[in-house]
Structure formats: C-alpha cells, structure tokens
Motif scaffolding. Sequence first.
Motif, PDB file in Angstrom:
ATOM      1  N   HIS A 159       2.445   5.893 -16.566  1.00 36.07           N
ATOM      2  CA  HIS A 159       1.810   6.757 -15.563  1.00 36.07           C
ATOM      3  C   HIS A 159       1.106   5.901 -14.506  1.00 36.07           C
ATOM      4  O   HIS A 159       0.386   4.959 -14.828  1.00 36.07           O
ATOM      5  N   VAL A 160       1.328   6.262 -13.255  1.00 35.50           N
ATOM      6  CA  VAL A 160       0.672   5.596 -12.130  1.00 35.50           C
ATOM      7  C   VAL A 160      -0.076   6.675 -11.357  1.00 35.50           C
ATOM      8  O   VAL A 160       0.536   7.624 -10.862  1.00 35.50           O
ATOM      9  N   THR A 161      -1.374   6.537 -11.282  1.00 35.29           N
ATOM     10  CA  THR A 161      -2.181   7.532 -10.571  1.00 35.29           C
ATOM     11  C   THR A 161      -1.959   7.407  -9.066  1.00 35.29           C
ATOM     12  O   THR A 161      -1.488   6.372  -8.574  1.00 35.29           O
ATOM     13  N   VAL A 162      -2.331   8.445  -8.351  1.00 30.21           N
ATOM     14  CA  VAL A 162      -2.216   8.436  -6.900  1.00 30.21           C
ATOM     15  C   VAL A 162      -3.060   7.313  -6.318  1.00 30.21           C
ATOM     16  O   VAL A 162      -2.622   6.602  -5.408  1.00 30.21           O
ATOM     17  N   SER A 163      -4.265   7.111  -6.840  1.00 29.66           N
ATOM     18  CA  SER A 163      -5.137   6.065  -6.293  1.00 29.66           C
ATOM     19  C   SER A 163      -4.558   4.669  -6.522  1.00 29.66           C
ATOM     20  O   SER A 163      -4.648   3.814  -5.643  1.00 29.66           O
ATOM     21  N   VAL A 164      -3.954   4.439  -7.686  1.00 32.23           N
ATOM     22  CA  VAL A 164      -3.315   3.136  -7.944  1.00 32.23           C
ATOM     23  C   VAL A 164      -2.125   2.962  -7.007  1.00 32.23           C
ATOM     24  O   VAL A 164      -1.937   1.901  -6.398  1.00 32.23           O
ATOM     25  N   PHE A 165      -1.321   4.008  -6.875  1.00 27.79           N
ATOM     26  CA  PHE A 165      -0.165   3.962  -5.986  1.00 27.79           C
ATOM     27  C   PHE A 165      -0.600   3.642  -4.560  1.00 27.79           C
ATOM     28  O   PHE A 165      -0.035   2.770  -3.900  1.00 27.79           O
ATOM     29  N   GLU A 166      -1.638   4.326  -4.090  1.00 29.05           N
ATOM     30  CA  GLU A 166      -2.143   4.109  -2.735  1.00 29.05           C
ATOM     31  C   GLU A 166      -2.701   2.694  -2.567  1.00 29.05           C
ATOM     32  O   GLU A 166      -2.539   2.089  -1.506  1.00 29.05           O
ATOM     33  N   SER A 167      -3.348   2.158  -3.602  1.00 30.66           N
ATOM     34  CA  SER A 167      -3.880   0.800  -3.476  1.00 30.66           C
ATOM     35  C   SER A 167      -2.750  -0.226  -3.371  1.00 30.66           C
ATOM     36  O   SER A 167      -2.863  -1.202  -2.629  1.00 30.66           O
ATOM     37  N   TYR A 168      -1.661   0.004  -4.074  1.00 26.07           N
ATOM     38  CA  TYR A 168      -0.509  -0.898  -3.951  1.00 26.07           C
ATOM     39  C   TYR A 168       0.141  -0.750  -2.581  1.00 26.07           C
ATOM     40  O   TYR A 168       0.574  -1.754  -1.985  1.00 26.07           O
ATOM     41  N   CYS A 169       0.198   0.464  -2.060  1.00 21.23           N
ATOM     42  CA  CYS A 169       0.727   0.662  -0.706  1.00 21.23           C
ATOM     43  C   CYS A 169      -0.130  -0.100   0.304  1.00 21.23           C
ATOM     44  O   CYS A 169       0.399  -0.733   1.219  1.00 21.23           O
ATOM     45  N   SER A 170      -1.430  -0.046   0.127  1.00 24.57           N
ATOM     46  CA  SER A 170      -2.336  -0.781   1.017  1.00 24.57           C
ATOM     47  C   SER A 170      -2.106  -2.279   0.903  1.00 24.57           C
ATOM     48  O   SER A 170      -2.134  -3.001   1.906  1.00 24.57           O
ATOM     49  N   HIS A 171      -1.859  -2.745  -0.312  1.00 24.03           N
ATOM     50  CA  HIS A 171      -1.550  -4.167  -0.531  1.00 24.03           C
ATOM     51  C   HIS A 171      -0.289  -4.556   0.237  1.00 24.03           C
ATOM     52  O   HIS A 171      -0.247  -5.589   0.913  1.00 24.03           O
ATOM     53  N   PHE A 172       0.744  -3.723   0.154  1.00 23.55           N
ATOM     54  CA  PHE A 172       1.982  -3.995   0.882  1.00 23.55           C
ATOM     55  C   PHE A 172       1.736  -3.978   2.391  1.00 23.55           C
ATOM     56  O   PHE A 172       2.282  -4.807   3.120  1.00 23.55           O
ATOM     57  N   GLU A 173       0.916  -3.051   2.862  1.00 24.00           N
ATOM     58  CA  GLU A 173       0.615  -2.983   4.289  1.00 24.00           C
ATOM     59  C   GLU A 173      -0.126  -4.232   4.763  1.00 24.00           C
ATOM     60  O   GLU A 173       0.119  -4.729   5.860  1.00 24.00           O
ATOM     61  N   ARG A 174      -1.036  -4.765   3.924  1.00 31.80           N
ATOM     62  CA  ARG A 174      -1.725  -6.015   4.276  1.00 31.80           C
ATOM     63  C   ARG A 174      -0.722  -7.162   4.368  1.00 31.80           C
ATOM     64  O   ARG A 174      -0.822  -8.013   5.247  1.00 31.80           O
ATOM     65  N   GLU A 175       0.240  -7.179   3.450  1.00 32.88           N
ATOM     66  CA  GLU A 175       1.288  -8.211   3.489  1.00 32.88           C
ATOM     67  C   GLU A 175       2.081  -8.118   4.789  1.00 32.88           C
ATOM     68  O   GLU A 175       2.407  -9.128   5.398  1.00 32.88           O
ATOM     69  N   VAL A 176       2.388  -6.894   5.196  1.00 32.78           N
ATOM     70  CA  VAL A 176       3.133  -6.682   6.441  1.00 32.78           C
ATOM     71  C   VAL A 176       2.299  -7.156   7.625  1.00 32.78           C
ATOM     72  O   VAL A 176       2.796  -7.821   8.533  1.00 32.78           O
ATOM     73  N   ALA A 177       1.004  -6.821   7.618  1.00 24.83           N
ATOM     74  CA  ALA A 177       0.121  -7.218   8.713  1.00 24.83           C
ATOM     75  C   ALA A 177       0.043  -8.734   8.822  1.00 24.83           C
ATOM     76  O   ALA A 177       0.015  -9.280   9.925  1.00 24.83           O
TER      77      ALA A 177
END
Length: 192
Positions: A159-177
Amino acid sequence: MREGLSCLVFSSTKNESNPCILAVLASLLHRLVARNERLLLSSGKSFTRENLCAFSAVEIPAMEIGKFLERIFKYSRCSPSAFVVAYVYIDRLILNNPTFRITSLNIHRLITTSVMVATKFLDDLHCNNSYFAKVGGLTLKEMNILEVEFLFMLRFRLHVTVSVFESYCSHFEREVALGGGIQIERTILCVS
C-alpha cells in the motif's frame, strides 16, 4: 467514493511518446547503481552473482536502464503512476534489506519485478507474469520466483498512501528542475 492514488501524466518536450518519468527514473537508478558499485569496489568486494541475491543475472544485460524502462512502458502499457509506485517499492526494499545492493547485475530484474507488482496493485488492467517475463527477458519460472522474493523483501507492504505518492512525485519534480529540459504536467484523478 474511495480515495485512491493520484494519476500523473508526465510529458516530455523531447519525446511525447514516452512519459518523462522514465528518463527521471532511469537517471536516479543509474546513479544508484553507479554509487553502489563504487562502494563495493572501494570496499574490495566484487559484485558477482554468488554474493548477491535471486535478482542477480549471470551477466550484465546490454540494454541501458533508460531503454529498458521504455521497453517495459511500451509493451506493458502500464500507467506512468506505476513507475512512481515501483520506485517507492524499490526504496522500501532497500530500507528493509540494508545489505541488499542494487547493481548492474540485478537492476533489470528488479525493475521488471517492481513495475509488475506495482501494476498489479495499482492498475485495473495489467499484464500477467508470463507477459512481463517476456518483456523483461526472463522465463515464467524466474518471474514467479522473483515476484515471491520481492514480496517477502517488501514484507508484503504494497500500500502506498496518497501523501507518500505525492512526496515521490515532488522528488521527481525536483530531479527534473535540477536537470532541466523536461516538463511534468500533474493531473490528479480520484479513483472511485
């Protein structure tokens, strides 16, 4: 209405057919493999099949990580969100198994297994083990063994919570930036 994981649409200005999550994930995994192999070599250890795990291949696959992720995306037709969840699983696996090192010998099998398990957990429609085995260059028997090993290494915590999922998305966005040139469009859809 059941609250579910967000669905992300990742787009790239360079190649619209592949979501940019693949490039970002490839970069993260490539750096992880390189770091682990440097650590193993500096400690005087070699990364041979005998001293690793069930995920270790006999030899290093010729296909680079980015191309391999593109292959899985193309043939499995899984959602880009499954790649985010697969990365969450890889992180959990590393945390649960501190002696486990991701190297060139095991990354392809680990990617195949983590994406397959993520699609089973996340996507309504997904490919079976036999199909994922073919896409990943494995036999069905190997795929089944790797799936069971993977689940035990995760302690069946899928199980992956919405908050964990969103934090990983933010991590990916920082990588893109940091990398530039790739834009991520985020679209949130509720699963009912």
